[in-house]
Enzyme design. Structure first.
Site, PDB file in Angstrom:
ATOM      1  N   ASP A 140      -6.548   3.072  -2.071  1.00  0.00           N
ATOM      2  CA  ASP A 140      -5.512   2.059  -2.170  1.00  0.00           C
ATOM      3  C   ASP A 140      -6.106   0.669  -2.381  1.00  0.00           C
ATOM      4  OD1 ASP A 140      -2.323   1.916  -1.323  1.00  0.00           O
ATOM      5  OD2 ASP A 140      -3.399   0.065  -0.935  1.00  0.00           O
ATOM      6  N   ILE A 171       0.432   1.578  -2.334  1.00  0.00           N
ATOM      7  CA  ILE A 171       0.114   2.184  -3.634  1.00  0.00           C
ATOM      8  C   ILE A 171      -0.069   3.684  -3.450  1.00  0.00           C
ATOM      9  CG2 ILE A 171      -1.561   2.315  -5.507  1.00  0.00           C
ATOM     10  CD1 ILE A 171      -2.077  -0.648  -5.165  1.00  0.00           C
ATOM     11  N   ASP A 172      -0.806   4.072  -2.418  1.00  0.00           N
ATOM     12  CA  ASP A 172      -0.961   5.497  -2.116  1.00  0.00           C
ATOM     13  C   ASP A 172       0.391   6.174  -1.931  1.00  0.00           C
ATOM     14  OD1 ASP A 172      -3.653   6.350  -2.104  1.00  0.00           O
ATOM     15  OD2 ASP A 172      -4.043   5.361  -0.208  1.00  0.00           O
ATOM     16  N   ARG A 173       1.246   5.576  -1.117  1.00  0.00           N
ATOM     17  CA  ARG A 173       2.517   6.220  -0.782  1.00  0.00           C
ATOM     18  C   ARG A 173       3.447   6.264  -1.994  1.00  0.00           C
ATOM     19  NH1 ARG A 173       3.261   6.681   4.937  1.00  0.00           N
ATOM     20  NH2 ARG A 173       1.414   5.891   6.006  1.00  0.00           N
ATOM     21  N   GLY A 176       2.310   9.000  -4.114  1.00  0.00           N
ATOM     22  CA  GLY A 176       2.756  10.276  -3.556  1.00  0.00           C
ATOM     23  C   GLY A 176       4.194  10.592  -3.940  1.00  0.00           C
TER      24      GLY A 176
END
Length: 429
Positions: A140, A171-173, A176
């Site tokens: 991230d 950003i990661d989430r 996802g």
């Protein structure tokens, strides 16, 4: 446990770690999919991030609820052969390994789809599936830096160095969620055609979308605003300026867009802090009436970048701040809400599980974890009337479902015992 969501009956084999892959799995689990998380025998490294109970940190638990745990040593031929043996029983593979790792472990798309042609295979990477950085590791904070999001926010630490947006790996989430969306679309396509497929999402692509208005190019706008700014930023950088000095260039541009930030931002009150979220003139006029403000920021031709107007903006902000210091945050919010103005007290996240609205709306779900006991977890993002979504179970203790999953996949007890003896898998019993 019975699944009730729209993805009930869909089985997903998840090779994941850290955030993006695990969060995609949570979202799909809430939709009813049976998520089997494959971990090495020692467990995912993040199991112990901030853990009080070994292997059961809250960070790991929040990103892996709803799943079952299967441990496999993928570094061994026997571990890879086990995946090949069970893959016909799965609809989806979800993974967020660096590009090339899955192929090295013999679980890449070409290998697994040859065994299961209807397989939907979802890759999450840092930089995408092609280009010079395809094999670069991503995270991230790296995506924040590379995409420009970090610079756009302009945060610096006590040393003047760049600082990430640390409160959430958004950003990661968001990546996802993009993966979960793509998987659902691919499953619909497979239902219509019978064909599986490979899909790719990346942290960089997601970050670019989060900044889409800044990243996009448009010649008229760019010649007036973008090009002079970027020229000044590059000149500053090339002169050897420190990062905080470069960040100040962007901050100096902020007043150009500050006209309405009097009514869209944060303030102190006598007790606690408050934010106003007025984006319409109607709401701004309501705030003016409540606070007795006579600013002219909504008049035609008001230029917030003009030095005299910038002084006026500071004076008006000071007037708002002085007025808001007369009462507590809760009192002001009640007044604004009654008048139809978007506003909120600034709350602490640790308090939200007990927030009356969160509780009444059913946004938190009670669960009982086998190792850590009773807990409250954040519930599904989407509620559905005919196929209810649900947070099915807490995050799995390490290897707690290895035997169960393999027996479901057609292995027998002697097979499982041999794999345990060979160190290919581990079980919790």
């Amino acid at each position: 446990m019975a699944h009730t969501g729209p993805l009930a009956g869909i089985r997903i084999l998840e090779f994941s770690q850290i955030v993006a892959g695990p969060f995609a799995g949570v979202a799909l689990s809430d939709m009813g999919a049976d998520i089997i998380k494959v971990e090495p025998p020692r467990g995912e490294d993040r199991r112990n991030s901030g853990a009080v109970v070994p292997n059961e940190g809250k960070y790991f638990q929040s990103l892996n609820r709803g799943k079952r745990s299967l441990t496999v040593d993928l570094g061994t031929p026997d571990g890879q052969a086990l995946i090949h043996r069970i893959i016909p029983g799965f609809d989806v593979v979800l993974l967020n390994y660096r590009a090339g790792v899955a192929e090295r472990l013999n679980i890449g798309y070409e290998r697994l789809s040859a065994i299961n042609p209807g397989l939907v295979y979802a890759n999450i990477t840092g930089f995408g599936e092609k280009g010079p950085h395809v094999h670069r590791a991503g995270s991230d904070i790296v995506a924040q830096a590379y995409s420009g999001l970090m610079a756009a926010e302009g945060k610096v630490d006590e040393h003047g160095a760049p600082q990430s947006l640390q409160s959430s790996t958004f950003i990661d989430r968001t990546t996802g969620l993009a993966a979960a969306m793509g998987i659902c679309a691919a499953l619909l396509h497979r239902e219509r055609t019978g064909k599986g497929q490979e899909l790719h999402v990346s942290l960089l692509q997601t970050a670019l979308e989060l900044l889409s208005d800044k990243v996009m190019r448009e010649p008229v706008h760019d010649s007036v605003l973008r090009d002079p700014l970027i020229a000044e930023l590059h000149e500053k950088r090339d002169s050897g300026a420190r990062y905080d000095e470069i960040a100040d260039v962007r901050k100096q541009q902020a007043p150009r867009f500050a006209s309405h930030r009097l009514f869209y931002g944060g303030y102190h009150t006598r007790r606690g802090a408050i934010v106003l979220g007025a984006l319409t003139m109607q709401n701004r006029n309501t705030i003016r009436r409540i606070l007795g403000l006579d600013d002219t920021t909504d008049t035609a031709g008001f230029n917030a970048a003009d030095p005299e107007n910038r002084r006026l903006l500071e004076a008006w902000r000071g007037s708002i701040q002085a007025k808001l210091l007369e009462r507590d945050a809760e009192e002001w919010v009640a007044t604004f809400i009654e008048a139809g103005v978007p506003a909120s007290v600034v709350q602490q996240p640790e308090d939200l599980a007990d927030d009356p609205h969160v509780v009444a709306a059913g946004m938190m779900i009670p669960m009982e974890h086998a190792m850590t006991g009773p807990q409250q977890v954040v519930g599904p993002l989407v509620h559905m009337s005919l196929t209810p979504t649900e947070a099915l179970r807490p995050a799995p203790p390490l290897a707690s479902h290895t035997r169960e999953v393999l027996l479901e996949c057609g292995l027998d007890e002697s097979d499982v015992g041999a794999l345990v003896a060979a160190g290919v898998i581990s079980t919790a019993d």
